[in-house]
Design a protein around this motif. Sequence first.
Motif, PDB file in Angstrom:
ATOM      1  N   ALA A 180       0.819  -1.225   0.000  1.00 54.82           N
ATOM      2  CA  ALA A 180       0.000   0.000   0.000  1.00 54.82           C
ATOM      3  C   ALA A 180       0.849   1.270   0.000  1.00 54.82           C
ATOM      4  O   ALA A 180       0.539   2.223  -0.720  1.00 54.82           O
ATOM      5  CB  ALA A 180      -0.940   0.003   1.207  1.00 54.82           C
ATOM      6  N   VAL A 181       1.906   1.309   0.794  1.00 55.24           N
ATOM      7  CA  VAL A 181       2.675   2.551   0.949  1.00 55.24           C
ATOM      8  C   VAL A 181       3.280   3.026  -0.371  1.00 55.24           C
ATOM      9  O   VAL A 181       3.072   4.178  -0.775  1.00 55.24           O
ATOM     10  CB  VAL A 181       3.736   2.421   2.071  1.00 55.24           C
ATOM     11  N   PRO A 182       4.046   2.194  -1.108  1.00 54.95           N
ATOM     12  CA  PRO A 182       4.595   2.703  -2.376  1.00 54.95           C
ATOM     13  C   PRO A 182       3.520   3.037  -3.401  1.00 54.95           C
ATOM     14  O   PRO A 182       3.700   3.965  -4.204  1.00 54.95           O
ATOM     15  CB  PRO A 182       5.506   1.567  -2.863  1.00 54.95           C
ATOM     16  N   LEU A 183       2.399   2.320  -3.381  1.00 54.34           N
ATOM     17  CA  LEU A 183       1.306   2.651  -4.293  1.00 54.34           C
ATOM     18  C   LEU A 183       0.811   4.074  -4.026  1.00 54.34           C
ATOM     19  O   LEU A 183       0.660   4.878  -4.951  1.00 54.34           O
ATOM     20  CB  LEU A 183       0.162   1.638  -4.116  1.00 54.34           C
ATOM     21  N   ILE A 184       0.579   4.390  -2.765  1.00 53.76           N
ATOM     22  CA  ILE A 184       0.082   5.720  -2.388  1.00 53.76           C
ATOM     23  C   ILE A 184       1.107   6.798  -2.731  1.00 53.76           C
ATOM     24  O   ILE A 184       0.763   7.856  -3.282  1.00 53.76           O
ATOM     25  CB  ILE A 184      -0.264   5.748  -0.876  1.00 53.76           C
ATOM     26  N   VAL A 185       2.382   6.523  -2.429  1.00 53.45           N
ATOM     27  CA  VAL A 185       3.438   7.494  -2.739  1.00 53.45           C
ATOM     28  C   VAL A 185       3.501   7.741  -4.246  1.00 53.45           C
ATOM     29  O   VAL A 185       3.570   8.886  -4.710  1.00 53.45           O
ATOM     30  CB  VAL A 185       4.803   7.019  -2.195  1.00 53.45           C
ATOM     31  N   GLY A 186       3.458   6.665  -5.036  1.00 51.91           N
ATOM     32  CA  GLY A 186       3.506   6.797  -6.487  1.00 51.91           C
ATOM     33  C   GLY A 186       2.345   7.606  -7.027  1.00 51.91           C
ATOM     34  O   GLY A 186       2.503   8.443  -7.920  1.00 51.91           O
ATOM     35  N   LEU A 187       1.179   7.376  -6.471  1.00 47.27           N
ATOM     36  CA  LEU A 187      -0.010   8.122  -6.883  1.00 47.27           C
ATOM     37  C   LEU A 187       0.128   9.602  -6.541  1.00 47.27           C
ATOM     38  O   LEU A 187      -0.048  10.485  -7.396  1.00 47.27           O
ATOM     39  CB  LEU A 187      -1.235   7.526  -6.187  1.00 47.27           C
ATOM     40  N   GLN A 188       0.474   9.890  -5.289  1.00 47.69           N
ATOM     41  CA  GLN A 188       0.505  11.267  -4.808  1.00 47.69           C
ATOM     42  C   GLN A 188       1.689  12.060  -5.359  1.00 47.69           C
ATOM     43  O   GLN A 188       1.655  13.287  -5.353  1.00 47.69           O
ATOM     44  CB  GLN A 188       0.438  11.290  -3.275  1.00 47.69           C
ATOM     45  N   ASP A 189       2.697  11.369  -5.910  1.00 46.03           N
ATOM     46  CA  ASP A 189       3.778  12.053  -6.618  1.00 46.03           C
ATOM     47  C   ASP A 189       3.255  12.823  -7.830  1.00 46.03           C
ATOM     48  O   ASP A 189       3.950  13.676  -8.378  1.00 46.03           O
ATOM     49  CB  ASP A 189       4.816  11.027  -7.117  1.00 46.03           C
ATOM     50  N   ASN A 190       2.044  12.495  -8.265  1.00 47.07           N
ATOM     51  CA  ASN A 190       1.464  13.107  -9.458  1.00 47.07           C
ATOM     52  C   ASN A 190       0.408  14.162  -9.129  1.00 47.07           C
ATOM     53  O   ASN A 190      -0.477  14.424  -9.943  1.00 47.07           O
ATOM     54  CB  ASN A 190       0.865  12.017 -10.354  1.00 47.07           C
ATOM     55  N   ASP A 191       0.515  14.773  -7.953  1.00 44.71           N
ATOM     56  CA  ASP A 191      -0.426  15.830  -7.550  1.00 44.71           C
ATOM     57  C   ASP A 191      -1.864  15.312  -7.525  1.00 44.71           C
ATOM     58  O   ASP A 191      -2.799  15.954  -8.003  1.00 44.71           O
ATOM     59  CB  ASP A 191      -0.322  17.061  -8.472  1.00 44.71           C
ATOM     60  N   VAL A 192      -2.019  14.129  -6.966  1.00 45.24           N
ATOM     61  CA  VAL A 192      -3.326  13.485  -6.810  1.00 45.24           C
ATOM     62  C   VAL A 192      -3.428  12.978  -5.375  1.00 45.24           C
ATOM     63  O   VAL A 192      -2.433  12.523  -4.816  1.00 45.24           O
ATOM     64  CB  VAL A 192      -3.471  12.283  -7.784  1.00 45.24           C
ATOM     65  N   MET A 193      -4.620  13.059  -4.784  1.00 38.28           N
ATOM     66  CA  MET A 193      -4.834  12.510  -3.448  1.00 38.28           C
ATOM     67  C   MET A 193      -5.214  11.033  -3.553  1.00 38.28           C
ATOM     68  O   MET A 193      -6.091  10.683  -4.336  1.00 38.28           O
ATOM     69  CB  MET A 193      -6.004  13.214  -2.751  1.00 38.28           C
ATOM     70  N   ALA A 194      -4.581  10.192  -2.756  1.00 39.68           N
ATOM     71  CA  ALA A 194      -5.099   8.841  -2.550  1.00 39.68           C
ATOM     72  C   ALA A 194      -6.196   8.933  -1.506  1.00 39.68           C
ATOM     73  O   ALA A 194      -6.063   9.654  -0.524  1.00 39.68           O
ATOM     74  CB  ALA A 194      -3.990   7.915  -2.061  1.00 39.68           C
ATOM     75  N   CYS A 195      -7.296   8.222  -1.720  1.00 35.17           N
ATOM     76  CA  CYS A 195      -8.328   8.097  -0.687  1.00 35.17           C
ATOM     77  C   CYS A 195      -8.331   6.636  -0.255  1.00 35.17           C
ATOM     78  O   CYS A 195      -8.872   5.767  -0.938  1.00 35.17           O
ATOM     79  CB  CYS A 195      -9.697   8.517  -1.218  1.00 35.17           C
ATOM     80  N   VAL A 196      -7.648   6.367   0.856  1.00 39.90           N
ATOM     81  CA  VAL A 196      -7.397   4.996   1.304  1.00 39.90           C
ATOM     82  C   VAL A 196      -8.658   4.468   1.990  1.00 39.90           C
ATOM     83  O   VAL A 196      -9.203   5.115   2.871  1.00 39.90           O
ATOM     84  CB  VAL A 196      -6.188   4.966   2.258  1.00 39.90           C
ATOM     85  N   LYS A 197      -9.088   3.267   1.567  1.00 40.39           N
ATOM     86  CA  LYS A 197     -10.370   2.767   2.054  1.00 40.39           C
ATOM     87  C   LYS A 197     -10.275   1.287   2.428  1.00 40.39           C
ATOM     88  O   LYS A 197      -9.301   0.638   2.076  1.00 40.39           O
ATOM     89  CB  LYS A 197     -11.439   3.008   0.992  1.00 40.39           C
ATOM     90  N   HIS A 198     -11.265   0.764   3.155  1.00 43.19           N
ATOM     91  CA  HIS A 198     -12.402   1.451   3.791  1.00 43.19           C
ATOM     92  C   HIS A 198     -12.125   1.382   5.278  1.00 43.19           C
ATOM     93  O   HIS A 198     -12.089   0.291   5.832  1.00 43.19           O
ATOM     94  CB  HIS A 198     -13.715   0.751   3.475  1.00 43.19           C
ATOM     95  N   TYR A 199     -11.899   2.539   5.872  1.00 40.63           N
ATOM     96  CA  TYR A 199     -11.432   2.636   7.261  1.00 40.63           C
ATOM     97  C   TYR A 199     -12.614   2.487   8.204  1.00 40.63           C
ATOM     98  O   TYR A 199     -13.473   3.344   8.250  1.00 40.63           O
ATOM     99  CB  TYR A 199     -10.749   3.989   7.447  1.00 40.63           C
ATOM    100  N   ALA A 200     -12.579   1.438   8.949  1.00 38.70           N
ATOM    101  CA  ALA A 200     -11.718   0.248   8.981  1.00 38.70           C
ATOM    102  C   ALA A 200     -12.625  -0.912   9.374  1.00 38.70           C
ATOM    103  O   ALA A 200     -13.809  -0.709   9.601  1.00 38.70           O
ATOM    104  CB  ALA A 200     -10.596   0.411   9.999  1.00 38.70           C
TER     105      ALA A 200
END
Length: 744
Positions: A180-200
């Motif tokens: 999950a962590v590198p996926l989110i970092v890779g996404l947000q490197d592109n000026d996009v918010m990750a919305c991590v779900k579904h908490y919890a």
Amino acid sequence: MKNRILKFSAALAVMLLVSCKNDAQNTGSESVKAEYVGKEIGSEYDAEIDKLVSQMTLEEKIGMLHGNSMFTSGGVKRLGIPELKMADGPLGVREEISRDNWAPAGLTNDFATYYPAGGGLAATWNTEMAYTFGNSVGQEMRARDKDMLLSPAINIVRTPLGGRTYEYMTEDPFLNKKIAVPLIVGLQDNDVMACVKHYAANNQETNRDFVDVQIDERTLREIYLPAFEAAVKEAKAYSIMGAYNKFRGEYLCENDYMLNKILRDEWGFKGVVVSDWAAVHSTVKSLQNGLDIEMGTPKPFNEFFLADKLIAAAKNKEISEAELDKHVKRILRVLFQVKAMGGKERVKGSIATEAHYQDAYKIAAESIVLLKNENNALPLKVDGIKSIAVIGNNATKKNALGGFGAGVKTKREVTPLEGLKNRLPASVKINYAEGYLERYDEKNKGNLGNITSNGPVTIDKLDPAALQAAIEAAKNSDVAIIFAGSNRDYETEASDRRDLKLPFGQEELIQKVLAVNPKTIVVMVAGAPFEIEDISKKTTALVWTWFNGSEGGNALADVLLGKVNPSGKLPWTMPKTLNDSPAHATNSFPGDKAVNYAEGILVGYRWFDTKNIAPLYPFGYGLSYTTFGLEKAKADKESYTTDETISVSVEVKNTGKTDGKEVVQLYASKSDSKVTRAAKELKGFKKVLVKSGGSENVTIKVPVKELAYYDAASKKWVVEPGKYTLKVGNSSRDIKQDIAITIK
């Protein structure tokens, strides 16, 4: 901009590193990746944000706190505040839909790349592939001018019946967070918010709108929260989605303990909390207990809890304007963070490019799991083959769209049959037969999308003509390949499966084809386990692939023909029967109005390994076309203090004739613990490329704090002193070497 990002994605990852002491991604002669760390939400715009908020009317503030279309929340045009634009995206960026209903918008420019589902990504056991996934999807999001991707979904796979198992990643909290962590970092490197779900604690579709989940505190902390905590603390996720269900009596979109006390106070989350669609049940309480944006359907947007009702509550002094300002400021902060405001140059992105299709291919190629390969039936040796029978509806079934959940409108989805046609020499004749028909009991098919434990009702009787055509094709071919399993109409959000039996009469089809052609290979296309013990015993070769993206068929053909050596490993345990799985062995699924997680910390392989229940295929399992030896495993010291990092080295030898990748897995065990513990827990892994006849030294670093258990009485993580055993292997059941260490 797109080319620059692609070209320097490795450099970007290195720039992000805080230190490279943990989990450097070792791929042999390939690049060594540093730890992936996200960018913190900054405070440099706070003065500007305060000024904007001071100029807003009550109605303008509240307009930002709820959906004003299906996938946007409100902006304030006169102050230059844009709508916050969201897109669904577990498999890639969803097509545009209408502003006020679920109907497609009917555009011609919203085609996107279809990426492998979460289960496939997790099966790569490769953090670099996770970064590639996020980075590639992030570029597509920006090409579509979106701000927030409603993904990744990182809930634990608690039951193999789960309708979203294909989308969720794994049964293990450590593997979950490391993907999950590198996926989110890779996404947000592109000026996009990750919305991590579904908490919890959203681990079933059955009764998901209201079921009250009961989990003891230690289990919550050790199993169900670590991936979310890492998403916040390491990846710096900019948004979190609250789940539908209740937790300990309180809905999760208004749960003070989960949203305020843990997420914000303990973990320091600075982003926005978005509700799942129509998951809000109150006005003042949901805001005060931590929700920021209410999204939903299908009633008029002004009727949302955080719309007209909130205006009335504010005017009646039931909620202070200072409280409203707090939520508005959070939204403005993330809009500035992704450069939707502030005038900075923003990533432009690109979509459905050849480079992105190749990203999808790379992930798919590393995700495919070889479960059985007797007498080297695979890879197929085409020199001696004149004809191949290709059998099964799944040879031609497309999965980019389907079911109740979000899919992708794509111009490219290579099916298994198309992949074989693309890769086989012209001299090999393909004899295709559908074999089984995907059919549903029409009077029950309407259940799809209802919250039900009964799922879609399939017609499991084979069609005699289709069966006969398959038998003839198998008889008249040198080799047969059956493409069986599932699809995204059968495995779907909003309903869990009834059982683990193969639908549509597939088991009977497979047995009858095997009877006429013993050279039959079975390929399962699915996102979640099935009971396939009999098939596994009788077939010489068994391959598992996933809902595997735009290039899935090409990747699969390359594995079957030996161009790619399979290196995927199961991200969950394949049970022999459903009742061997913990949630079912304890009779604690699905519950009724409440569900008690009676298995506690013993989820997935922790249960099987601790209770000595043999799975069909264990967690972390996957074969290769070559053979590997794991030798000379040793720790850098014999004893450690709690603030140190254990460094384990192991020599990986490729003892076969083909270059290949192996996943070295490190589990920890403490047999004399004063608390109940699993027999072993995953604490590190590395994927390494080793040339035929060669060897590579792999180092896995484990911070001693990873050995801690959560002590509910003191509300602290405790590293128990004493002796531990570190177990090095290539699945949870195939441990090659033990290393004894002491924690002082």
